[in-house]
Design a protein around this motif. Structure first.
Motif, mmCIF file in Angstrom:
data_model
loop_
_atom_site.group_PDB
_atom_site.id
_atom_site.type_symbol
_atom_site.label_atom_id
_atom_site.label_comp_id
_atom_site.label_asym_id
_atom_site.label_seq_id
_atom_site.Cartn_x
_atom_site.Cartn_y
_atom_site.Cartn_z
ATOM 1 N N LYS A 47 0.861 -1.183 0.000
ATOM 2 C CA LYS A 47 0.000 0.000 0.000
ATOM 3 C C LYS A 47 0.898 1.233 0.000
ATOM 4 N N GLU B 288 0.422 4.219 -1.610
ATOM 5 C CA GLU B 288 -0.167 5.502 -1.993
ATOM 6 C C GLU B 288 0.235 6.659 -1.081
ATOM 7 N N SER B 289 0.242 6.420 0.219
ATOM 8 C CA SER B 289 0.514 7.513 1.168
ATOM 9 C C SER B 289 1.971 7.563 1.626
#
Length: 296
Positions: free
Chosen positions: A48, A50-51
């Motif tokens: 993950k 994205e951030s």
């Protein structure tokens, strides 16, 4: 500056996953990383991204020893000797002080050993380390809390307690000769707590021999104990040979005899320092690529 691609991030994630396997849990692994939370580690391992900023990926890569540089480690004689010492210390919980010239491959062997073995903790020492820095670095590497308000003795006890519960743990102290006497004396306490429960390997240049000799001659505090705990003998690595340099050239894609001769000639002027060898090999490869591009 060019941003990281998904392929780059996947490569860092794979390296981070291997790094985490060296700890009892991912939380412990995140504790060992400066400025990296357990949540960030979890997000990266679960793909993950994205951030997560490129800067964070780069920060993690630097701390876990990952590099995009294409360099093949060649098992030179010193690499094999150093690996033997580290494996022996880990398996049989020995304490050894390994000595070799600067640039002979000690650090490379140690970092590679940490990468490929569980419960191995690498601490890079420096001359400006205070006792608090030394203890916190040990605690950080094993994933123990390093709260600045913690008592140093309690912090060290907690970290050593964690190490003692692991299966065949190994502590590697690189450039141990740079530690001041008051910090080096902590080794006595560490040994006393971990004797028969963990392996300990110090690595440095042969300057430590003269320092220990002087410490014994003038009966300086702690040196008799330190000398006894390392078995009253240092493990000496050999000087890097011309054959080692030749093999490293070939392992890293430098196969032309003319290019290899240039590397060998340069290496002779620097006592076959492998840091210098690596730099010259890269220079020769760039030179060959430029010549190839010009010919096209």
């Amino acid at each position: 500056m060019k941003g990281l691609t998904k392929q780059d991030k996947d490569a860092i994630r794979d390296a981070l996953m291997a790094y985490c396997e060296n700890f009892p849990s991912r939380n412990r692994a995140s504790e060992s990383l400066q400025g990296v939370s357990a949540a960030v580690v979890s997000q990266i391992l679960n793909t993950k991204y994205e951030s997560i900023s490129d800067d964070m990926f780069s920060r993690i890569a630097a701390q876990i020893g990952f590099s995009f540089e294409h360099w093949t480690i060649c098992e030179s004689e010193n690499f094999r000797l150093a690996t033997y010492v580290l494996a022996d210390a880990q398996m049989y919980k020995n304490v050894t002080w390994m000595v070799g010239d600067a640039g002979c491959g000690k650090t490379t062997a140690a970092i590679e050993f940490r990468r490929t073995h569980r419960n191995v903790f690498y601490i890079l020492c420096s001359e400006d380390m205070k006792r608090s820095d030394f203890v916190r670095e040990i605690a950080k590497q094993v994933g123990a809390p390093t709260d600045s308000t913690s008592n140093l003795r309690d912090m060290l006890d907690y970290a050593l307690g964690m190490i003692g519960f692991l299966q065949n743990p190994l502590l590697i102290f690189d450039e141990g000769d740079k530690l001041t006497d008051c910090v080096l004396n902590y080794f006595i306490s560490i040994y006393n707590r971990l004797e028969g429960r963990a392996g300990i390997v110090f690595m440095s240049t042969d300057y430590i021999k003269r320092r220990v000799d002087n410490g014994l001659r003038y009966n300086k505090k702690g040196y008799k104990e330190i000398n006894s705990r390392i078995g009253r003998k240092f493990f000496d690595l050999n000087a890097t040979s011309r054959n080692d340099v030749y093999a490293i050239c070939q392992a890293n894609g430098l196969t032309g005899e003319a290019e290899i001769r240039r590397v060998l000639k340069d290496a002779e002027t620097s006592d076959n320092d492998l840091r210098r060898v690596k730099r010259v090999i890269h220079a020769q490869k760039r030179r060959a690529e430029q010549q190839k591009g010009g010919a096209e």
